[in-house]
Scaffold this active site. Structure first.
Site, short mmCIF file in Angstrom:
data_model
loop_
_atom_site.label_atom_id
_atom_site.label_comp_id
_atom_site.label_asym_id
_atom_site.label_seq_id
_atom_site.Cartn_x
_atom_site.Cartn_y
_atom_site.Cartn_z
N GLN A 154 4.91 7.23 29.44
CA GLN A 154 4.69 8.67 29.33
C GLN A 154 6.01 9.42 29.52
O GLN A 154 6.74 9.16 30.48
CB GLN A 154 3.63 9.11 30.34
CG GLN A 154 3.13 10.52 30.14
CD GLN A 154 2.37 10.72 28.82
OE1 GLN A 154 1.70 9.83 28.33
NE2 GLN A 154 2.49 11.90 28.25
N LYS A 201 -6.01 9.05 28.58
CA LYS A 201 -5.82 7.85 27.74
C LYS A 201 -6.55 6.65 28.34
O LYS A 201 -7.18 5.86 27.63
CB LYS A 201 -4.32 7.55 27.60
CG LYS A 201 -3.59 8.58 26.71
CD LYS A 201 -2.07 8.51 26.85
CE LYS A 201 -1.42 9.65 26.06
NZ LYS A 201 0.05 9.67 26.18
N ASP A 248 3.16 4.15 20.56
CA ASP A 248 3.59 5.55 20.47
C ASP A 248 4.39 5.79 19.19
O ASP A 248 4.60 6.93 18.79
CB ASP A 248 4.49 5.91 21.67
CG ASP A 248 3.79 6.78 22.69
OD1 ASP A 248 2.84 7.49 22.30
OD2 ASP A 248 4.19 6.75 23.87
N1 GUN Z 1 4.80 13.14 26.18
C1 GUN Z 1 4.36 14.10 25.35
N2 GUN Z 1 3.75 13.56 24.29
C2 GUN Z 1 3.81 12.23 24.45
C3 GUN Z 1 3.33 11.13 23.68
O1 GUN Z 1 2.75 11.27 22.61
N3 GUN Z 1 3.59 9.90 24.21
C4 GUN Z 1 4.25 9.71 25.36
N4 GUN Z 1 4.46 8.49 25.77
N5 GUN Z 1 4.70 10.72 26.10
C5 GUN Z 1 4.48 11.96 25.63
#
Ligand code: GUN
Length: 300
Positions: A96, A52, A119
């Site tokens: 995350q 990211k 998100d």
């Molecule tokens: N863990 C697995 N998928 C995601 C996601 O799309 N965003 C976040 N923040 N954590 C995750």
């Protein structure tokens, strides 16, 4: 059968965002900025967050990576999120997941300013999505919609079978595909661990979205001729032939399903890259929402 190329579509999204950022900075405006919060050292999370941050750099977004040890107390983490909420230079915040057991993911998500919730996990974002109001759509469902749109896949009147009811993928995808818009207007069946006849339902599907996290679950005998198959699975399976020691396995048995499908996403290279593209698009949208005045003043 056409393989859906998530890498190609995600590159197209990133190229478009790169151009948009050049327009902004060319007018003297700041670039959009994403803050990622990583707690502990989960292997998958490390990889995702690094990707990211790399995407931000490529596009020209600013990025901040906040790392905390897995021993951080919940109250301290919430305070850190509040600081990011209050920082006027930060447009999007992601924490995350998964988080260590002693930290409530609900409390963490609820603390993120909904205006920065790129998100799309905050209850306000989810509620708006369910109500069909403009909001952040979480990155993986957003990426899936972008793939359907890019390949001009007809969804109206189709029967979509979604396997898996997670908050992150299955549940939002089932809602989004049933909306009165494109992509949408599907008749949706949401299958999960308590569904007794998944095979039978799956065989009726024009569109299959597999998001249950069981490698190779969907096999050729479960799929009707000409179905569109979207594989959201990314399970790490040990693989001595890979430098990393593992390979990513989807929820679809590609070899038996591909010959029957009209469109199919591979793993890797299908939905995965689109999740990142969805997040980048949301960060840009958050910026637009937060900088409305500056954009107007700059004639944009
Ligand atoms: N863990 C697995 N998928 C995601 C996601 O799309 N965003 C976040 N923040 N954590 C995750």
């Amino acid at each position: 059968m056409q393989k859906i190329d998530g890498k190609l579509v995600s590159q197209a999204v990133r190229d478009e965002l790169t151009m948009l950022v050049k327009t902004l900075t060319g007018k003297g405006l700041r670039a959009p900025h994403l803050a990622a919060v990583l707690v502990g050292h989960d292997g998958g999370s490390e990889t995702y967050v690094a990707a990211k941050v790399k995407d931000c750099e490529e596009i020209g977004f600013g990025s901040t990576l906040k790392r905390f040890p897995s021993t951080i107390q919940e109250a301290e983490l919430l305070g850190e999120i509040q600081r990011l909420n209050d920082d006027p230079e930060i447009d999007g915040i992601i924490v995350q997941l998964p988080l260590p057991k002693h930290i409530s993911p609900e409390k963490v998500i609820n603390t993120i300013d909904p205006a920065k919730d790129v998100d799309g996990f905050h209850p306000q974002s989810v509620g708006k999505m369910v109500g069909g109001l403009p909001t952040f759509i979480s990155a993986t469902p957003y990426g899936i919609l972008m793939l359907l749109e890019y390949y001009k896949i007809e969804t109206k009147g189709k029967h979509a079978v979604v396997i898996g009811r997670s908050n992150i993928v299955g549940t939002p995808v089932s809602i989004l595909l049933s909306r009165n818009t494109y992509p949408g207007n599907c008749t949706v069946t949401l299958c999960h661990s308590a569904t007794p006849n998944i095979n039978e339902l799956c065989l009726q599907a024009d569109i299959v979205v597999a998001a249950l996290g069981k490698p190779g679950f969907v096999t050729g005998d479960m799929v009707k001729e000409g179905a569109v198959v979207i594989d959201v699975g990314t399970t790490r399976v040990s693989d001595a032939s890979k430098k990393s020691g593992f390979s990513l396995k989807g929820d679809v048995d590609f070899d038996s399903v591909a010959p029957k499908s009209s469109f199919i996403t591979p793993v890797p290279g299908g939905v995965g890259p689109m999740t990142r593209a969805g997040l980048m698009k949301n960060t840009y949208l958050a910026y637009l929402g937060r900088e409305e005045k500056a954009l107007k003043a700059a004639g944009l």
